[in-house]
Write an enzyme that holds these catalytic residues in place. Sequence first.
Site, short mmCIF file in Angstrom:
data_model
loop_
_atom_site.label_atom_id
_atom_site.label_comp_id
_atom_site.label_asym_id
_atom_site.label_seq_id
_atom_site.Cartn_x
_atom_site.Cartn_y
_atom_site.Cartn_z
N ARG A 220 1.02 -1.07 0.09
CA ARG A 220 0.00 0.29 0.10
C ARG A 220 0.73 1.21 -0.16
NH1 ARG A 220 -3.34 -2.79 -1.76
NH2 ARG A 220 -5.20 -3.42 -0.74
N HIS A 268 -0.52 0.22 -9.96
CA HIS A 268 -1.32 -1.02 -8.97
C HIS A 268 -1.90 -1.97 -9.97
CE1 HIS A 268 -3.63 -1.18 -5.10
NE2 HIS A 268 -3.28 -2.16 -5.32
#
Length: 305
Positions: A220, A268
């Site tokens: 993250r 991502h």
Amino acid sequence: MEIAIIAPGREVGAWSDLINVNSGIKPQIWPDIQNPDLVELAIAWKPPQGVFNTFNNLKLISSFGAGVDNILSDSLIPDVPIVRIVDAKLTEDFSNFMVMQVLNFHNGTWQHIENQKQHHWELDRLPRSTWEVGVLGFGVLGKVVAEKLSFLGFKIHALQRRPKQNQNIRTYGIGDLGQLMSQVDILINLLPLTRDTRGILNLKNFQKASKPFYLINGARGEHLIEGDLLKALDLGLIQGACLDVFTQEPLPSSHPFWDNSKVIVTPHIAGISNPETVVEQILENFTRVKQGRPLFNQIDVITGY
Ligand code: GLV
């Protein structure tokens, strides 16, 4: 009985179709929820604060992906079980992506790509030494990444909440992060995002390394203090970084990472849940919760994963 999909900005057509085919229930897609009181299953990704509280008969919340931080960040979350995705295809794709990035740095491929732009022929990075790889997070994904890299000849040091004896992989508790850092040539972050791990990729921890290293963040954006990475790159503490996740996604076009020649930015995409392989386990958990049977991949809201 209704199923709600709450994933603002995400394309969910294929998910909705497959859920419909497999369960006979056509999901309601937020914000167009016709009968909130009938919603029993919510499948969510970055849901808006408080949305689950509008469903008075909710029985289960499922994440779209491996992580649940995007759901637990809702401070009004009701007391219902929360499950995450553990999927063989996701694990394979994700671990292969991590291996590719390690090999990219180890083989100097990213430098050759830079050199090509300058028509510059440079051989002098060979021969390659055996690298020591730190893997922060030794869960489902971390274990497979570590095993694949170990098989390829890398020496692995893994951070685990409760370190256990492993054959080829040395494990460390959080208190021994400094010891792990002092050995690595490359550090991969795969930790869940929790109170304890937010900001763990910071200058103070980077300075625990005994040699310049490479960083890969596949977890993250909030694990990384972005300004500290830029400093560490300038100071030569970190030689290069591959970042798949960011505090703000999409990464704003004015962000300094885009033009930093030592930073590889990917959007991502290291591990993307595939509805074809994942819908079945979400529906199986829904059946189980209604039958009062144990769930697959239920997370602990206290630890946050
Ligand atoms: C992706 O980041 C996931 O949590 O699955």
